[in-house]
Design a protein around this motif. Structure first.
Motif, PDB file in Angstrom:
ATOM      1  N   GLN A   1      16.805  -5.390  79.736  1.00 57.16           N
ATOM      2  CA  GLN A   1      17.696  -5.708  80.836  1.00 57.16           C
ATOM      3  C   GLN A   1      17.469  -7.152  81.323  1.00 57.16           C
ATOM      4  O   GLN A   1      18.409  -7.896  81.579  1.00 57.16           O
TER       5      GLN A   1
ATOM      6  N   ALA B   1       7.963  -4.175  51.777  1.00 59.22           N
ATOM      7  CA  ALA B   1       9.428  -4.135  51.880  1.00 59.22           C
ATOM      8  C   ALA B   1      10.055  -3.635  50.585  1.00 59.22           C
ATOM      9  O   ALA B   1      10.944  -4.259  50.035  1.00 59.22           O
TER      10      ALA B   1
ATOM     11  N   SER C   1       9.735   9.099  67.136  1.00 57.47           N
ATOM     12  CA  SER C   1      10.780   9.355  68.129  1.00 57.47           C
ATOM     13  C   SER C   1      12.109   9.144  67.431  1.00 57.47           C
ATOM     14  O   SER C   1      12.151   8.828  66.252  1.00 57.47           O
ATOM     15  N   ARG C   2      13.194   9.328  68.181  1.00 53.52           N
ATOM     16  CA  ARG C   2      14.494   8.986  67.604  1.00 53.52           C
ATOM     17  C   ARG C   2      14.605   7.469  67.489  1.00 53.52           C
ATOM     18  O   ARG C   2      13.919   6.738  68.208  1.00 53.52           O
ATOM     19  N   PRO C   3      15.489   6.996  66.599  1.00 51.69           N
ATOM     20  CA  PRO C   3      15.718   5.547  66.576  1.00 51.69           C
ATOM     21  C   PRO C   3      16.128   5.052  67.960  1.00 51.69           C
ATOM     22  O   PRO C   3      16.794   5.752  68.719  1.00 51.69           O
ATOM     23  N   ILE C   4      15.686   3.852  68.290  1.00 49.57           N
ATOM     24  CA  ILE C   4      15.954   3.274  69.607  1.00 49.57           C
ATOM     25  C   ILE C   4      17.361   2.664  69.607  1.00 49.57           C
ATOM     26  O   ILE C   4      17.686   1.865  68.733  1.00 49.57           O
ATOM     27  N   PRO C   5      18.204   3.033  70.570  1.00 53.36           N
ATOM     28  CA  PRO C   5      19.554   2.448  70.604  1.00 53.36           C
ATOM     29  C   PRO C   5      19.489   0.925  70.663  1.00 53.36           C
ATOM     30  O   PRO C   5      18.571   0.359  71.266  1.00 53.36           O
TER      31      PRO C   5
ATOM     32  N   LEU D   1      11.159   0.141  48.311  1.00 58.22           N
ATOM     33  CA  LEU D   1      11.393   1.586  48.384  1.00 58.22           C
ATOM     34  C   LEU D   1      10.981   2.211  47.059  1.00 58.22           C
ATOM     35  O   LEU D   1      10.901   1.541  46.035  1.00 58.22           O
TER      36      LEU D   1
ATOM     37  N   LEU E   1       7.901  -2.106  70.831  1.00 57.73           N
ATOM     38  CA  LEU E   1       9.257  -1.726  71.179  1.00 57.73           C
ATOM     39  C   LEU E   1       9.571  -2.359  72.533  1.00 57.73           C
ATOM     40  O   LEU E   1       8.812  -2.196  73.484  1.00 57.73           O
TER      41      LEU E   1
ATOM     42  N   GLU F   1      11.580   4.695  75.187  1.00 53.72           N
ATOM     43  CA  GLU F   1      12.501   3.586  75.403  1.00 53.72           C
ATOM     44  C   GLU F   1      12.260   2.864  76.728  1.00 53.72           C
ATOM     45  O   GLU F   1      12.931   1.877  77.032  1.00 53.72           O
ATOM     46  N   GLY F   2      11.313   3.375  77.518  1.00 52.40           N
ATOM     47  CA  GLY F   2      10.905   2.656  78.718  1.00 52.40           C
ATOM     48  C   GLY F   2      11.717   2.955  79.963  1.00 52.40           C
ATOM     49  O   GLY F   2      11.582   2.251  80.959  1.00 52.40           O
TER      50      GLY F   2
ATOM     51  N   LEU G   1      23.745  -2.166  74.927  1.00 46.36           N
ATOM     52  CA  LEU G   1      23.524  -2.259  76.376  1.00 46.36           C
ATOM     53  C   LEU G   1      24.261  -3.441  76.982  1.00 46.36           C
ATOM     54  O   LEU G   1      24.452  -3.525  78.191  1.00 46.36           O
TER      55      LEU G   1
ATOM     56  N   GLY H   1      14.522  -0.029  44.042  1.00 49.39           N
ATOM     57  CA  GLY H   1      13.612  -0.045  45.181  1.00 49.39           C
ATOM     58  C   GLY H   1      13.065  -1.431  45.479  1.00 49.39           C
ATOM     59  O   GLY H   1      12.422  -1.636  46.502  1.00 49.39           O
TER      60      GLY H   1
ATOM     61  N   LEU I   1      22.893  -2.916  84.261  1.00 47.55           N
ATOM     62  CA  LEU I   1      23.254  -3.805  83.155  1.00 47.55           C
ATOM     63  C   LEU I   1      24.551  -4.539  83.406  1.00 47.55           C
ATOM     64  O   LEU I   1      24.904  -5.456  82.689  1.00 47.55           O
TER      65      LEU I   1
ATOM     66  N   SER J   1      18.943  -3.112  52.850  1.00 47.79           N
ATOM     67  CA  SER J   1      17.773  -3.305  51.985  1.00 47.79           C
ATOM     68  C   SER J   1      16.632  -2.351  52.291  1.00 47.79           C
ATOM     69  O   SER J   1      15.879  -1.974  51.404  1.00 47.79           O
ATOM     70  N   LYS J   2      16.475  -1.979  53.550  1.00 48.06           N
ATOM     71  CA  LYS J   2      15.296  -1.207  53.913  1.00 48.06           C
ATOM     72  C   LYS J   2      15.499   0.299  53.763  1.00 48.06           C
ATOM     73  O   LYS J   2      14.533   1.050  53.638  1.00 48.06           O
TER      74      LYS J   2
ATOM     75  N   PRO K   1      10.918  -2.352  75.957  1.00 46.23           N
ATOM     76  CA  PRO K   1      11.401  -1.280  76.829  1.00 46.23           C
ATOM     77  C   PRO K   1      12.651  -1.710  77.602  1.00 46.23           C
ATOM     78  O   PRO K   1      12.977  -2.892  77.674  1.00 46.23           O
ATOM     79  N   ILE K   2      13.289  -0.714  78.167  1.00 43.36           N
ATOM     80  CA  ILE K   2      14.607  -0.940  78.784  1.00 43.36           C
ATOM     81  C   ILE K   2      14.585  -2.030  79.852  1.00 43.36           C
ATOM     82  O   ILE K   2      15.501  -2.856  79.916  1.00 43.36           O
ATOM     83  N   ASN K   3      13.521  -2.084  80.645  1.00 41.62           N
ATOM     84  CA  ASN K   3      13.570  -3.093  81.708  1.00 41.62           C
ATOM     85  C   ASN K   3      13.455  -4.517  81.170  1.00 41.62           C
ATOM     86  O   ASN K   3      14.045  -5.445  81.703  1.00 41.62           O
TER      87      ASN K   3
ATOM     88  N   GLN L   1      11.625  10.826  74.615  1.00 39.48           N
ATOM     89  CA  GLN L   1      12.449   9.728  74.087  1.00 39.48           C
ATOM     90  C   GLN L   1      12.744   8.702  75.196  1.00 39.48           C
ATOM     91  O   GLN L   1      12.685   7.485  74.972  1.00 39.48           O
TER      92      GLN L   1
END
Lengths: 464, 464
Positions: free
Chosen positions: A258, A111, A284-288, A113, A251, B61-62, A293, B138, B80, A306-307, A253-255, B57
């Motif tokens: 939900q 943790a 991948s892109r950052p996960i929303p 940088l 990660l 995210e599933g 949601l 850092g 949702l 911090s990160k 997943p969406i289901n 993507q």
């Protein structure tokens, strides 16, 4: 005989006050009469005023009191040197812990940088712009944080993290522990069980444990938090890291997201979403965010600078659902910000002027390179003896040995070779074990050498 | 039909990802098949890579999963928008609290300093000196605080407050509430009752109450804390403000200090000494700390830079007896500092270079003048209708009316005349009442006008 040094920098009356005070403590008893101010003045060649001032300080502090005919008597026998109470544990143990000065050749702390990655010049420039007469150093900063900074944070969260919030919902805090402490305080009356991921980050549990919550550990599977087990726990409050589960990296997943939101809605539940390093996602892109949601105000969202910017700044934030704002405002310490005004203002303009945006891209690219390099080297050097547990995001790759392995030897040899390694168990307090190989603090050109040394140690520790 | 804008700044794959995601949420059911990437590419005139990236993507995210023959199907029905649970209190109450923008003509807040009294130029100069490559942005700052700052604080305490301590005993924190929180956490296992002065500062009680301590209120008399009542309470832990009791201003005389220390020694007790504004004493020298009299390690000493330097800096400190250091080190959040590194460093050099010393003298003289002026004016204007409850130190003079008095009318008229007044009850949560007339934030030339307006209001509120 009092010792008064006319050449000393200490004012004469203070010298006299100290001398008489010590004399009283050592030699006087209750109701003993002190020499008159006139007598002391002539004896030590002092002005009567000097003596009077010394006597008056002694009187204020209660050593002496004035009596008729301007005499002074000692109020009480002063004996501070009680015999020590032997049952007071550790009482006389004077701890002489010399500062740990051990220098490591390479430190895999997960943790931190790279020192040079902090935008020092820009930060300094902005600081010098904001620190002027418009800042009021005479007042406590606004409890929730400076409004301008809260606006910038809300814009960033809307745009990058798909968090739905207004600036009014943002509370600026001084780090994860402080953020969690606030939540524990405001929810105490309505929630008594704190559900947490297992394995999961231990600090969150500790904060809530300290506030008297019962802790329920909910297992993690390939979809993240097991919602059925959450239901069985009877908890109505759950802390999760859905976008990059700590420590497994799963990660949600969406289901499953939900399902979790539905649970919260059905059970009057609340979800604390810790978004600790979700900007740093490399494959991948950052996960929303889960918060975005949620249509029913069930999510408290936590983030930190911090990160991705600097842990030395000590700035984090909480996004509270609107219906919790009255509870926050009733909280006894709501009016008191922890974050220095000038730090808040500097960060505000850092964000407003687009530096945060640029910095995020830079820091993501930098750490992606280091991540990929470390992954490649680990695969090359350790090959089939290693299983990667967690990769693709954040500031570390977690690995486990496949064959039988001598963990103690690994610790011993790492120390001997001045390599600092970290174990997942120490951050989760549970059974889940892995080596957490942080690359955040290492420069790109250091990673190869660091992994070289590490892989030699690793091989010695394989038992089969 | 997806809307893809080729001229938008948002990358094409992100636009497509968002469009498909919304489509899935609205229109798809579990196992529904998505159009092939080839089909989407040709339909919207996009490269196949763009479509693949968008699909991938969605897969991460599933939302979708890949099937044989590179087809993609929806993983689950995503809905949702649950019907809201009506029992969730306040759920849909959107709070629109416009920021309180009421401007007061004069504000008698008792805990602020004059804006111009902060040494802005020197602070800026030192900041620019310390913010260079020697600081590691850092890393997390050292849990206890930077050693150099702790050395400076210990020197100051030795010299000015007669506190006996080494730098190792100093923990740098971000304000009173945080300091008290740490103490509550480390003592939780061994202490269960928190004794506090009555009347006394309510925040200390609230922190300990939140950590589950039983609160015992111990009465104050002309000698400060009543030690006999403390003994009866069975508490082993007591919080006091011996040098300038909050809110009465009573100074605990030496014989009562001695009694208290003897109590602590006999009972294995601990004393939390809050030294919050003891540098600001106008009619005598500052009173040496209780901690300095203690020969048996019974005193935890708390101090702050909020009252003499700036509340906007958010820096306070704790002096722990040596025997409590192991407990501190075991505390789960001991490793995590709350105070930004660069603030610590700036303060360290501010102290080291003698500015703190000079500033203290300046701020004491400045506030002494204002104190004396306000006292003189109050006596002149209110005369025999007023009783002074607390004066001679700090940043406020507390007064009470002698005749019957309409407190509600005072509140009403003050607001009408844009004068902000403060009541002791609001800070103590108890029965002790007084008007706390802060002068810290007012300039010398504002005090006369402020008291003029105030005294007119006062006179109207007298009922006899």
């Amino acid at each position: 005989m009092y010792i008064i040094d006319e050449k000393s920098k200490t004012p004469l009356y203070i010298q006299l006050y100290n001398e008489i005070k010590n004399d009283i403590i050592k030699n006087y008893k209750k109701s003993d009469k002190l020499p008159s101010t006139r007598k002391i003045a002539s004896l030590y060649n002092l002005s009567k005023n000097t003596v009077k001032t010394a006597y008056s300080q002694l009187e204020v502090e209660g050593y002496i009191k004035s009596c008729p005919q301007s005499a002074f008597v000692v109020t009480d026998t002063i004996n501070l040197n009680f015999s020590k109470n032997p049952s007071f544990k550790n009482l006389s143990t004077i701890i002489n812990t010399p500062k740990e000065t051990k220098k490591y050749l390479y430190n895999f702390f997960p943790a931190c940088l790279e020192k040079d990655s902090f935008p020092l010049k820009i930060w300094k420039k902005i600081f010098n712009k904001v620190i002027d007469n418009s800042l009021d150093f005479g007042k406590y900063p606004c409890g929730e944080g400076e409004f301008g900074l809260r606006v910038e944070i809300s814009k960033y969260l809307n745009h990058y993290r798909a968090v739905k919030c207004d600036a009014e919902q943002i509370i600026v805090y001084s780090g994860f522990v402080d953020s969690m402490g606030l939540i524990a305080r405001i929810l105490k009356k309505d929630y008594h069980i704190f559900a947490s991921e297992n394995p999961g980050y231990y600090l969150g549990q500790q904060v809530f444990d300290d506030y008297g919550y019962k802790i329920e550990k909910i297992s993690i599977d390939k979809n993240g938090l097991n919602i059925d087990n959450l239901k069985k726990s009877n908890a109505k409050l759950v802390y999760i890291t859905p976008s990059h589960q700590y420590p497994t990296g799963v990660l949600m997943p969406i289901n499953n997201r939900q399902k979790l939101l539905k649970w919260a809605n059905d059970e009057n539940g609340l979800i604390i979403e810790d978004d600790y390093d979700s900007e740093l996602r490399y494959s991948s892109r950052p996960i929303p965010s889960l918060q975005g949601l949620d249509l029913n105000d069930r999510v408290i969202f936590l983030g930190t600078f911090s990160k991705s910017l600097s842990p030395a700044l000590r700035i984090s934030y909480i996004v509270l659902p609107n219906h919790l704002l009255p509870l926050y405002k009733k909280c006894f310490d709501a009016g008191i910000s922890r974050v220095p005004l000038v730090m808040q203002k500097t960060l505000e303009y850092f964000m407003k002027e687009g530096h945060w945006d640029r910095h995020l891209r830079k820091i993501r690219t930098l750490n992606q390179k280091k991540h990929n390099l470390m992954k490649k080297l680990l695969i090359e050097k350790l090959g089939s003896t290693m299983k990667i547990e967690n990769q693709g995001g954040g500031l570390a790759i977690s690995i486990n040995p496949k064959p039988k392995f001598d963990w103690d030897l690994l610790k011993e040899l790492s120390e001997k070779n001045k390599i600092k390694v970290y174990f997942a168990k120490n951050f989760t307090g549970g059974e889940w074990q892995a080596l957490v190989m942080g690359f955040g603090g290492l420069k790109e050109n250091e990673i190869e050498d660091a992994i070289n040394i590490f892989s030699k140690i690793w091989k010695i520790c394989i038992l089969e």
